[in-house]
Design an enzyme around this catalytic site. Structure first.
Site, PDB file in Angstrom:
ATOM      1  N   CYS A  14       0.819  -1.215   0.000  1.00 51.59           N
ATOM      2  CA  CYS A  14       0.000   0.000   0.000  1.00 51.59           C
ATOM      3  C   CYS A  14       0.849   1.261   0.000  1.00 51.59           C
ATOM      4  O   CYS A  14       0.542   2.225  -0.692  1.00 51.59           O
ATOM      5  CB  CYS A  14      -0.976   0.005   1.173  1.00 51.59           C
ATOM      6  SG  CYS A  14      -0.220  -0.256   2.779  1.00 51.59           S
ATOM      7  N   HIS A  30      -2.027   0.999   7.708  1.00 51.07           N
ATOM      8  CA  HIS A  30      -2.337   1.128   6.289  1.00 51.07           C
ATOM      9  C   HIS A  30      -1.862   2.497   5.817  1.00 51.07           C
ATOM     10  O   HIS A  30      -1.867   3.476   6.566  1.00 51.07           O
ATOM     11  CB  HIS A  30      -3.845   0.991   6.067  1.00 51.07           C
ATOM     12  CG  HIS A  30      -4.247   1.093   4.633  1.00 51.07           C
ATOM     13  ND1 HIS A  30      -3.801   0.226   3.665  1.00 51.07           N
ATOM     14  CD2 HIS A  30      -5.053   1.991   3.988  1.00 51.07           C
ATOM     15  CE1 HIS A  30      -4.313   0.571   2.491  1.00 51.07           C
ATOM     16  NE2 HIS A  30      -5.072   1.643   2.672  1.00 51.07           N
TER      17      HIS A  30
END
Length: 1313
Positions: free
Chosen positions: A749, A1245
């Protein structure tokens, strides 16, 4: 304005003029009839004694009116049809001002007694009224009397009061001659009361009297002396009360002695001349003893009082001999006959030596009109003489008065008359309660002469009920001036401070006349030149208001402007304007946040929640909360908040309904035509929504309504979604209008965020997309070895070159797919991820088998795709796909332990084999023919050299890939950035090499800056050691709790004092000598907890702004800037000391008490009875307990004072520091990328926000495969406790924003679905 009675067009008023209805008996019962005004003159009527209470039968029959007044019915039942009414206070004040206030209209000679108060009220305050005088002793002079009604003697009666009006002001008098010339006007007030009506129909409170122009015949007979044609009559007025028809007749006459010869007869010069002449005739007179003015006045007074004292026919008549010495020496005796109604009989008639002057017989004054008139004239003359004498006496000094009192009988007689100069008798006559207490002028409120009180015919002492009744009557009879009456009512309510009146005013939906005029003046409109009803409509008023708001900044004026707007809105009865002003946003944003009890950094959902909670807890504050929500929505320009506002307050939908626009009007408002597509409409709308200056509070509401209208007409899903969310839904856009997302292939990510970031930088993207280097481009032909060069001080090896070339090709292929793919997201190759994460010094082995096939395929595809864009295609695309697939299958047949990945993979988003993405997408349009020829030449080169191929397959095992992805997950962002940029540099031909063989290239030019570090020995400041270093990013820490990004950067560049073995104590300074085009700032958030032996992440917010100025960190010779830097350093040191002291004072001990708390608890203990109850004795000390308590209390005060001063000093110092460098803004950087991490130190994240300068400056969120537009408030969210924190900021140098281009899509029409 009100009309004069002579120009009356009101039929009801005309009835009053002709004669009001009276009650008559008939076989049908009671009926109303109207009496014409042409009533025969009473003087010509022959009245029989038996019919004195009725009209002559002949006249009654001819006029069809009743013969008798029974006293039980109203003679003026419709008197309220008159537009002019007054109260007794107003009438009495009009009497004393009638001769001093002139009609404002020079062409109108109507006096104020007959004028509406509105026409003269503003003149009253500056007017000096005349004094009303009357006699107190009714025995010596009967100036107040009553008589029974002729028409209804049983119930009705008339009361008469005679008085004078004069001006006794000594300022206007210089000698006695001035007094003689002073006019003394006569006043007669007659009141006819009807006892039966007073008993049964009298209303409580102040009576209201309405003006009439003609008397009823019954009243005419009772007012025999009233003659409107009397030449001596200066003014008159007739008023009748509405409830009982009490009648008031006010008459003002000229002075009784007004001829020049009469006035001169009282002068000292004339008296002396007359007396000396009399001395020649009468020997007994002494020429030395000339009579005084008082003597002459007293003589005349006796003459006129004589006939008044005779009451009956049997009383003797007192005649005056014609040779009376006093008569002939004090006045002209001939005037008795010529002027005053005496008669002179002959000697025979008087049986005397000389004829006698016989006074008139006044005993029949009640029956005989002429006699009554003469009697009243005598009383008036007496009043005139008495007040003339009193004025003369008042003008004398004390000594003169004393002498006259001892020697003058006339002085004693005249001075003995009791008079009063007060309106109290008038109040008593009219039967008002004010007469009971308003005895002196001091007891009369000065507000009674205020024009507002006069307009409502009110006085300060009136009850609230009376004032309201006067107001209601005024607006009923004079509807044209309702605003003026409301002004008066509002003024009275405020001056009296009456809650009842104020509450009543609040319930009236009326705008005052003055309030309206003042409101117009605030808008710079002359109320005398503009008709508000016709010239000003809603649109114009709103436009003027909004224009004035833009032009003015003074808070007081803006407050007046708002009040004026509110008044105009109310006057126009405009629901929209009243809604607009009541819901207008707050001028101060902080007030809105304070109203909702939130801070300014919260997100939209928090604002909505706070609003809901507040109105549920306090429903009465809904309007204030709605204004606060409106203010915040306007400030944030948040479509979400506007939608919430419309949902919570339906009135907004009423006034900003999309249907208020036509389709063409909506297009015109957004400034697009009918042919514009949805994307263009939204683009222009966003530009106006985000960047257009707000000229009106409802500008965005109107804009949103217009867009909603377009959406309704076009049924656009894209626009509908935008209106609902405020964001563009990429799924509703063609792919070419939105950036491409990147699929997550496993813990990638933040690599995806990084790749999107580099893609957005146009120079980097274009360079990579045009990349065609091979290994031989880096060979040193002369030495038959690889070119020697350094990157970051480290020499680049051959294996690193090959690996970097392969990495760059992988990145090129990804970027080309992001440009040319018709899918909304593409998948980075695993090989790209491996090469990005694996440290650059890790060798990667590439397949050597089938190298020729791979090389040929890659170059063939390049050639064919170049041909497709430059020339016509020479090869079928399907054949290419098949060939690539065969190559792919060939690679997959090898060792199963090796993941063999060609340069491109099929996109995970493609479901259909026919939509397979080709390994190498076509080159961008920027590739020219020369590049194509160079590529073809490279393809023909020696393919036996392992490093010669442009595309090779890395031999990476599954375990290697997984381990590398895990390493990537644990990597610091700067490690990955350094690894990526190192490979890009390694794969780039140097633009130049410095003396140390350090390579210069595009990456260095874009991302690298240079710092200068000075090591300055404290003891030898001239011995400076200078060191220059390149930097890729600046790393700031938040461990010291910086208040903003500048505070953090200040700490990074702060001078540092060190102890070095070589130099001893030194000062290290750091500055920037070369600024990069792209400035990267890393925020250090992960720290190690030594107690728990684990890393932790700090989520403390670090505020930053759209633009950052780096001037203060530059290596400069600017003396002013250097001075500011030095001052700032000193102020920061001072601030640090103040904050340390503040912390010390606020710190708490182990018991949880601060220093102040400890003092106070000790005082409380010493004051308690604990010591005495527990027999505790304090240690012996010179300080007694009371002194100790006092000392501790002083410590508390000192502590409070010091804390207060510290807070003030810290605030001032911090504010000064914040603005130290405001004037230095040459080195400006614009923020364009923010990397976000949500989670803890060991997991979480990543995503990034990137600003699109080329597309209205919108911000997009790049979250793996999802790319969405967001509001900038999400980027600048500095709320405490938010775990989604920025950890990497990227800024571009001012004027280089054009290099940032996040949206780059080229999709041919034939490739679209």
């Amino acid at each position: 304005m009100l009309q004069h009675e002579e120009e009356n067009d009101n039929p009801q008023e005309e009835l009053v003029s002709l004669g009001p209805p009276i009650v008559s008996a008939s076989k049908d019962g009671i009926k109303d009839e109207t009496i014409p005004s042409e009533v025969p003159d009473n003087d010509n009527m022959e009245i029989e004694d038996e019919s004195i209470g009725s009209l002559p039968t002949k006249i009654a029959e001819s006029l069809d009116i009743p013969e008798y007044d029974d006293g039980k019915h109203l003679l003026y039942p419709n008197v309220m049809a008159s537009f002019l009414f007054k109260t007794t206070d107003r009438l009495i004040d009009d009497i004393v001002c009638d001769l001093t206030i002139k009609n404002p209209d020079p062409n109108d000679h109507t006096t104020i007694l007959n004028l509406p108060p509105l026409q003269y009220s503003k003149l009253r305050h500056s007017t000096h009224p005349l004094t009303f005088g009357s006699s107190v002793n009714q025995v010596s002079l009967e100036t107040k009397f009553e008589y029974e009604s002729v028409t209804c003697p049983k119930y009705n009666k008339c009361q008469v009061l005679l008085g004078v009006l004069f001006d006794p002001n000594k300022n206007n008098i210089s000698d006695t001659n001035d007094i003689i010339q002073m006019p003394i006007y006569q006043v007669k007030v007659t009141v006819k009361t009807r006892a039966q009506l007073e008993l049964y129909k009298k209303h409580a409170g102040i009576s209201q009297y309405f003006k009439i122009n003609n008397l009823h015949p019954f009243d005419q007979r009772d007012l025999l002396t009233f003659d409107p044609t009397d030449p001596n009559l200066v003014d008159y007025a007739i008023y009748v009360s509405a409830d009982t028809n009490r009648l008031i007749l006010i008459e003002i006459f000229n002075p009784e002695f007004d001829s020049n010869e009469e006035l001169e007869s009282f002068s000292e010069q004339h008296i002396k001349k007359r007396y000396l002449s009399a001395c020649e005739k009468y020997e007994e007179l002494d020429a030395e003893h000339i009579p005084t003015q008082l003597d002459c006045i007293n003589t005349m007074l006796k003459l006129f009082r004589g006939p008044l004292t005779r009451k009956h026919d049997d009383d003797p008549v007192k005649v005056i001999p014609s040779d009376n010495v006093a008569l002939n020496s004090h006045m002209n005796p001939e005037w008795l006959v010529e002027k005053y109604g005496f008669s002179l009989n002959s000697k025979e008639e008087s049986d005397a030596e000389q004829p006698n002057y016989v006074p008139p017989d006044l005993t029949h004054a009640i029956e005989d009109r002429k006699v009554r008139k003469q009697k009243e004239s005598y009383i008036k003359k007496c009043l005139h003489l008495i007040f003339l004498a009193k004025t003369l006496i008042a003008f004398m000094d004390t000594q003169t008065k004393q002498e006259l009192n001892n020697n003058s009988k006339s002085y004693r007689i005249l001075n003995g008359y009791s008079i009063q100069t007060s309106t109290k008798p008038l109040f008593q006559l009219l039967g008002e309660t004010r007469s009971n207490f308003a005895l002196t002028s001091e007891q009369v409120s000065p507000l009674d002469t205020n024009y507002h009180f006069i307009n409502l015919s009110s006085s300060y002492y009136y009850t609230d009920r009376d004032i309201i009744l006067n107001y209601e009557t005024s607006i009923q009879v004079d509807k044209a001036n309702i605003g003026i009456y409301f002004d008066a009512l509002s003024f009275i309510a405020n001056r009296k401070g009456s809650y009842q009146l104020l509450g009543y005013c609040g319930k009236q939906n009326i705008v005052g006349h003055e309030a309206l005029n003042n409101a117009l003046r605030v808008f710079k409109i002359n109320p005398d030149q503009v008709n508000v009803d016709t010239a000003l409509d809603e649109k114009l008023i709103l436009s003027l208001y909004q224009q004035e708001q833009l032009l003015q900044s003074d808070s007081n004026y803006l407050s007046d402007l708002k009040n004026a707007f509110r008044i105009l809105a109310k006057y126009k009865s405009s629901d929209f304007l009243q809604f607009y002003i009541s819901h207008e946003p707050y001028r101060l944003l902080s007030q809105a946040y304070s109203e909702l009890e939130i801070n300014e950094s919260v997100d939209d959902d928090i604002v909505q929640t706070a609003f809901t909670i507040k109105i549920n807890d306090s429903p009465g504050l809904q309007l204030e909360c709605t204004r606060a929500l409106y203010t915040i929505a306007l400030h944030k320009r948040s479509m979400t908040l506007f939608n919430f506002l419309l949902d919570q307050c339906p009135l907004f939908l009423k006034y900003y309904d999309p249907n208020k626009f036509t389709y063409r009007e909506a297009l015109s408002m957004i400034q697009v035509n009918e042919n514009a597509n949805d994307e263009l409409i939204l683009k222009i709308f966003q530009q106006k929504w985000e960047h257009e200056s707000l000229l009106a509070a409802d500008q965005l509401l109107n804009l949103k309504a217009a867009l909603s209208k377009i959406c309704m007409e076009t049924n656009s899903k894209l626009i509908a979604n935008f209106i609902e969310t405020g964001l563009i839904d990429p799924n509703c856009l063609p792919p070419e209008n939105w950036p491409t997302g990147l699929n997550n292939i496993g813990n990638t990510c933040y690599l995806n965020s990084l790749l999107q970031y580099y893609f957005a930088i146009a120079p980097v993207r274009e360079y990579i997309c045009q990349y065609r280097n091979t290994f031989k481009d880096f060979e040193d032909i002369e030495n038959n070895s690889i070119l020697i060069r350094r990157i970051g001080g480290r020499q680049v090896s051959a294996t690193e070159v090959e690996r970097s070339i392969q990495f760059t090709y992988q990145l090129r292929d990804l970027f080309q797919k992001m440009i040319y793919s018709n899918n909304r997201c593409v998948t980075p190759s695993q090989e790209l991820a491996y090469l990005a994460f694996a440290p650059s010094n890790v060798e990667v082995e590439f397949e050597t088998s089938s190298t020729k096939a791979v090389e040929n395929n890659a170059n063939t595809i390049d050639e064919d795709f170049n041909a497709e864009h430059v020339e016509e295609s020479e090869m079928d695309i399907d054949d290419l796909k098949d060939e690539i697939k065969e190559t792919d299958d060939e690679f997959k047949k090898t060792d199963d332990n090796i993941v063999r990945i060609p340069i491109e993979e099929e996109s995970e988003d493609v479901d259909d084999e026919n939509n397979m993405e080709i390994d190498t997408p076509p080159l961008p349009a920027g590739c020219d023919e020369k590049r194509k020829i160079e590529d073809e030449e490279d393809t023909k080169s020696d393919t036996d050299n392992n490093f010669a191929t442009s595309t090779k397959v890395a031999k990476i095992s599954v375990d290697q890939l997984e381990n590398t992805l895990e390493i990537g997950r644990q990597q610091d962002v700067t490690e990955c950035i350094g690894n990526v940029l190192y490979q890009l540099e390694s794969a780039s031909k140097p633009l130049s090499l410095d003396e140390s063989q350090e390579q210069d290239d595009l990456i260095k030019q874009l991302f690298y800056g240079k710092t200068k570090q000075d090591i300055i020995p404290v003891n030898d400041t001239d011995d400076v050691r200078v060191k220059y270093e390149r930097f890729l990013s600046l790393m700031v820490t938040i461990s010291d709790h910086p208040k903003n990004i500048y505070d953090a950067l200040d700490a990074y560049f702060m001078d540092e004092y060190l102890k070095l073995e070589e130099y001893g104590d030194v000062r290290r300074t750091l500055s920037i000598t070369e600024f990069p085009t792209i400035l990267q700032v890393q925020i250090q958030r992960v720290y190690y907890d030594r107690e728990r032996f684990m890393p932790f992440k700090s989520i403390e917010p670090l505020p930053f702004s759209q633009t950052i100025y780096m001037d203060r960190y530059a290596d400069t010779e600017n003396a002013e800037l250097m001075k500011k830097k030095k001052e700032t350093a000193e102020m920061k040191q001072k601030l640090k000391e103040l904050q340390a002291r503040q912390k010390e004072l606020l710190s708490r001990n182990e018991a949880g008490l601060s220093r102040k708390d400890s003092y106070m608890e000790t005082v409380k203990f010493l004051k308690s009875d604990v010591l005495s109850n527990c027999d505790i004795e304090l240690p012996e000390s010179d300080v007694s307990p009371p002194d100790l308590i006092h000392g501790l209390e002083e410590c508390v005060n000192d502590n409070n004072n010091e804390l207060s001063k510290l807070y003030h000093d810290i605030t001032q110092l911090q504010n000064k520091i914040d603005h130290q460098f405001d004037e230095f803004q040459d080195m400006a950087y614009s923020l364009f990328a923010v990397f976000i991490h949500r989670g803890e130190a060991s997991y979480g994240h990543y995503w990034t926000y990137i600003k699109d300068f080329q597309n209205e400056g919108i911000w997009r969120k790049y979250n793996d495969e999802t790319v969405s537009e967001i509001h900038e408030d999400e980027v600048f969210n500095f709320v405490e406790g938010n775990t989604a924190t920025p950890y990497f900021l990227v800024l571009v140098k001012k004027d280089h924003e054009i290099d940032i281009e996040p949206l780059k899509r080229i999709i041919e029409a034939e490739t679209l679905d």
